[in-house]
Every structure is written in C-alpha cells, then in structure tokens.
Design a protein around this motif. Structure first.
Motif, PDB file in Angstrom:
ATOM      1  N   GLU A 139       0.837  -1.196   0.000  1.00  0.00           N
ATOM      2  CA  GLU A 139       0.000   0.000   0.000  1.00  0.00           C
ATOM      3  C   GLU A 139       0.873   1.248   0.000  1.00  0.00           C
ATOM      4  N   ARG A 140       1.924   1.247   0.841  1.00  0.00           N
ATOM      5  CA  ARG A 140       2.800   2.412   0.933  1.00  0.00           C
ATOM      6  C   ARG A 140       3.471   2.696  -0.406  1.00  0.00           C
ATOM      7  N   GLN A 141       3.924   1.628  -1.096  1.00  0.00           N
ATOM      8  CA  GLN A 141       4.581   1.816  -2.380  1.00  0.00           C
ATOM      9  C   GLN A 141       3.610   2.343  -3.434  1.00  0.00           C
ATOM     10  N   ILE A 142       2.381   1.825  -3.436  1.00  0.00           N
ATOM     11  CA  ILE A 142       1.364   2.295  -4.382  1.00  0.00           C
ATOM     12  C   ILE A 142       1.057   3.765  -4.142  1.00  0.00           C
ATOM     13  N   VAL A 143       0.943   4.155  -2.880  1.00  0.00           N
ATOM     14  CA  VAL A 143       0.688   5.561  -2.544  1.00  0.00           C
ATOM     15  C   VAL A 143       1.786   6.448  -3.120  1.00  0.00           C
ATOM     16  N   ALA A 144       3.046   6.005  -2.965  1.00  0.00           N
ATOM     17  CA  ALA A 144       4.168   6.810  -3.452  1.00  0.00           C
ATOM     18  C   ALA A 144       4.234   6.837  -4.974  1.00  0.00           C
ATOM     19  N   ASP A 145       3.995   5.679  -5.608  1.00  0.00           N
ATOM     20  CA  ASP A 145       4.126   5.590  -7.062  1.00  0.00           C
ATOM     21  C   ASP A 145       2.994   6.272  -7.805  1.00  0.00           C
ATOM     22  N   TRP A 146       1.778   6.206  -7.248  1.00  0.00           N
ATOM     23  CA  TRP A 146       0.603   6.678  -7.962  1.00  0.00           C
ATOM     24  C   TRP A 146       0.038   7.998  -7.411  1.00  0.00           C
ATOM     25  N   SER A 147       0.614   8.482  -6.309  1.00  0.00           N
ATOM     26  CA  SER A 147       0.134   9.729  -5.689  1.00  0.00           C
ATOM     27  C   SER A 147      -1.357   9.647  -5.362  1.00  0.00           C
ATOM     28  N   VAL A 148      -1.729   8.568  -4.687  1.00  0.00           N
ATOM     29  CA  VAL A 148      -3.121   8.370  -4.285  1.00  0.00           C
ATOM     30  C   VAL A 148      -3.171   8.217  -2.774  1.00  0.00           C
ATOM     31  N   ALA A 149      -4.374   8.275  -2.238  1.00  0.00           N
ATOM     32  CA  ALA A 149      -4.559   8.115  -0.803  1.00  0.00           C
ATOM     33  C   ALA A 149      -4.425   6.644  -0.403  1.00  0.00           C
ATOM     34  N   ARG A 150      -4.136   6.412   0.870  1.00  0.00           N
ATOM     35  CA  ARG A 150      -3.949   5.036   1.358  1.00  0.00           C
ATOM     36  C   ARG A 150      -5.192   4.169   1.134  1.00  0.00           C
ATOM     37  N   PRO A 151      -6.416   4.672   1.353  1.00  0.00           N
ATOM     38  CA  PRO A 151      -7.594   3.830   1.102  1.00  0.00           C
ATOM     39  C   PRO A 151      -7.712   3.393  -0.365  1.00  0.00           C
ATOM     40  N   THR A 152      -7.278   4.251  -1.300  1.00  0.00           N
ATOM     41  CA  THR A 152      -7.316   3.871  -2.716  1.00  0.00           C
ATOM     42  C   THR A 152      -6.351   2.725  -2.986  1.00  0.00           C
ATOM     43  N   ALA A 153      -5.152   2.817  -2.409  1.00  0.00           N
ATOM     44  CA  ALA A 153      -4.172   1.739  -2.575  1.00  0.00           C
ATOM     45  C   ALA A 153      -4.693   0.447  -1.966  1.00  0.00           C
ATOM     46  N   ALA A 154      -5.298   0.543  -0.793  1.00  0.00           N
ATOM     47  CA  ALA A 154      -5.824  -0.656  -0.131  1.00  0.00           C
ATOM     48  C   ALA A 154      -6.937  -1.285  -0.956  1.00  0.00           C
ATOM     49  N   ARG A 155      -7.777  -0.470  -1.557  1.00  0.00           N
ATOM     50  CA  ARG A 155      -8.879  -1.008  -2.350  1.00  0.00           C
ATOM     51  C   ARG A 155      -8.374  -1.677  -3.628  1.00  0.00           C
ATOM     52  N   ALA A 156      -7.302  -1.141  -4.213  1.00  0.00           N
ATOM     53  CA  ALA A 156      -6.720  -1.762  -5.408  1.00  0.00           C
ATOM     54  C   ALA A 156      -6.223  -3.169  -5.096  1.00  0.00           C
ATOM     55  N   LEU A 157      -5.516  -3.316  -3.975  1.00  0.00           N
ATOM     56  CA  LEU A 157      -5.022  -4.640  -3.595  1.00  0.00           C
ATOM     57  C   LEU A 157      -6.174  -5.574  -3.231  1.00  0.00           C
ATOM     58  N   GLU A 158      -7.201  -5.030  -2.592  1.00  0.00           N
ATOM     59  CA  GLU A 158      -8.347  -5.865  -2.246  1.00  0.00           C
ATOM     60  C   GLU A 158      -9.060  -6.349  -3.506  1.00  0.00           C
ATOM     61  N   ALA A 159      -9.141  -5.487  -4.534  1.00  0.00           N
ATOM     62  CA  ALA A 159      -9.763  -5.911  -5.792  1.00  0.00           C
ATOM     63  C   ALA A 159      -8.993  -7.069  -6.406  1.00  0.00           C
ATOM     64  N   LEU A 160      -7.661  -7.007  -6.376  1.00  0.00           N
ATOM     65  CA  LEU A 160      -6.845  -8.092  -6.921  1.00  0.00           C
ATOM     66  C   LEU A 160      -7.024  -9.372  -6.119  1.00  0.00           C
ATOM     67  N   ARG A 161      -7.187  -9.226  -4.813  1.00  0.00           N
ATOM     68  CA  ARG A 161      -7.429 -10.415  -3.980  1.00  0.00           C
ATOM     69  C   ARG A 161      -8.777 -11.044  -4.317  1.00  0.00           C
ATOM     70  N   ARG A 162      -9.788 -10.219  -4.441  1.00  0.00           N
ATOM     71  CA  ARG A 162     -11.129 -10.750  -4.745  1.00  0.00           C
ATOM     72  C   ARG A 162     -11.177 -11.372  -6.141  1.00  0.00           C
ATOM     73  N   GLN A 163     -10.374 -10.853  -7.059  1.00  0.00           N
ATOM     74  CA  GLN A 163     -10.337 -11.410  -8.417  1.00  0.00           C
ATOM     75  C   GLN A 163      -9.465 -12.662  -8.495  1.00  0.00           C
ATOM     76  N   GLY A 164      -8.779 -12.992  -7.419  1.00  0.00           N
ATOM     77  CA  GLY A 164      -7.991 -14.218  -7.385  1.00  0.00           C
ATOM     78  C   GLY A 164      -6.578 -14.096  -7.900  1.00  0.00           C
TER      79      GLY A 164
END
Length: 247
Positions: free
Chosen positions: A36-61
């Motif tokens: 999450e921390r790396q995504i925040v730094a690379d994409w300039s997004v908030a921590r909840p956005t990074a967390a949701r991106a990883l959660e989407a990948l988890r739900r998609q398998g």
C-alpha cells in the motif's frame, strides 16, 4: 448519440496495471506485489485507494495476503500470454518472454496458405506464404502452439522469418523494422475445437482433448493486414482475462 465511457476509478486503474504485470509474467506466482505504501508513493493516491486496489486483486484471485508479510501473486496462477501481453512486454523490455518461458521454432519457410490465413491476409487460398510455427513452454511444460502466416513479399523483406531460430525481440518488432510497416491494432477471435493428433502430441494431451483456438490478425496504419496467427492452448490453462465497467 453514444456516450463517452467514464474513466475507470483510480483504484481499478491501479489494479488493472498490476494485473497486466501478472499476465505479462513480470510478476510471477510467489512474487510480492507493491505494498500500500509503495502504491501511494508511485501513484500519488490516498492510502484507502491503494488498499482497495489490492483488495480488488485479492477478490479477483490474482493475489493473496500473508499475515504480517504483504501481498503476493497467488501460487498456482498459470495464465497464458495473449499477443497483447507479449507485444507490450517486447516494446518495454526488448524481450518477449519472461524468465520461466521459452519458445522452440519447429517450422519456418514457405507453405501454401490455408483458407483462414489466406482470407485474413487477403491472398489466394493455396498461395505461397511464410509459415512460422513455434511451441511455447512455461516451466518446461508445453502451453501453446502458435503458427504465424505472412504474405510472400514479407518473407523477402524479413528473411529471418524463414529460419528456425528465435527472434529475440519478437517477430512483430522484426517485421516492422524490416518492412517499415507499423502495427496499429489487432483483432482476436476465440473459439474451441478438438485437438488434432499433432497438437495432442506437442501439448502432451490425451485423446480426445479440446483446445482453445485464438485467431489473431495484426493491421497497419492503413488498415492492411500483415500478420495472421493461430494459437492453440491446452484445456487446463486459461488464456485471457478482462476487467471492465458494467453500466
């Protein structure tokens, strides 16, 4: 009038980018994905956005979480690469295959064009055309038989197509450089059929077995086709994935 599609949410754009890296083989089963921390730094997004991106990948398998460690590409992922993944990897890295994949060129030369290839390339059925066939291995297991066809003049401009040796940067890049024609878009048609005896032998399949067939046509900037490929995949692997909004 048709409406312009809305841009995907930021979290989904990030998830799709990481998913594409997995499909291309840049991230392999067991590899750690950005935190999450790396995504925040690379994409300039908030921590909840990074967390949701990883959660989407988890739900998609695609990824799995490990307690106190991070998120990793799920073990057992065995995606095949479609042409679009290989093209993007070749253009960005100069290499068409990830480290666990290799290709064996099993045929190269002129052959009479079958109906599907002739129709796609706009040449006469049975006309001499370049035929280049390869078997692709992942972790030393055969996972794809790919047969590419080109009109006869391309063979004269790109003679490496007629030799049973790997073209490291990929055939499309080589054909572009040799002919001066640039690929602009491609079209894929997907279906299923029973495997031929040759396909069963090369892919180590039982008799009978079904295979996935992908017919792939590449067009230049003037909408002229210049590459036709038939790719055959075994039934125990999946070969494409797409995530898109539903309105």
């Amino acid at each position: 009038m048709p409406e312009i599609q809305r841009v995907l949410p930021k979290y989904m754009q990030i998830a799709n980018y990481l998913r594409d890296q997995i499909l291309r083989g840049d991230l392999r089963p067991g590899d750690e994905v950005p935190s999450e921390r790396q995504i925040v730094a690379d994409w300039s997004v908030a921590r909840p956005t990074a967390a949701r991106a990883l959660e989407a990948l988890r739900r998609q398998g695609f990824v799995e979480s490990r307690q106190g460690s991070g998120s990793y590409v799920r073990e057992g992922m065995r995606p095949n690469r479609l042409a679009r993944e290989r093209y993007s990897r070749a253009r960005e890295t100069g290499k068409i295959y990830p480290s666990n994949e290799r290709a064996e060129i099993v045929a190269a030369g002129y052959s009479p064009a079958p109906e599907a290839a002739a129709t796609a390339l706009g040449i006469a059925v049975g006309a001499d055309a370049v035929r280049r066939q390869r078997v692709i291995y992942a972790d030393d297991h055969p996972v794809e038989i790919s047969t590419a066809w080109y009109a006869h003049p391309i063979g004269e401009l790109a003679p490496k197509l007629l030799v049973r040796e790997r073209i490291r940067a990929g055939t499309l890049v080589y054909v572009e450089q040799s002919t001066g024609r640039q690929a602009r878009y491609a079209r894929d048609e997907m279906s299923a059929r029973m495997a031929t005896s040759e396909e069963r032998d090369r892919l180590n399949l039982s008799d009978p077995s079904a295979v996935l067939l992908v017919r792939h046509v590449v067009y230049d900037g003037e909408d002229r086709p210049f590459e036709f490929t038939e790719a055959v995949y075994p039934p125990n692997r999946w070969a494409f994935e797409a995530t898109y909004p539903v309105f």
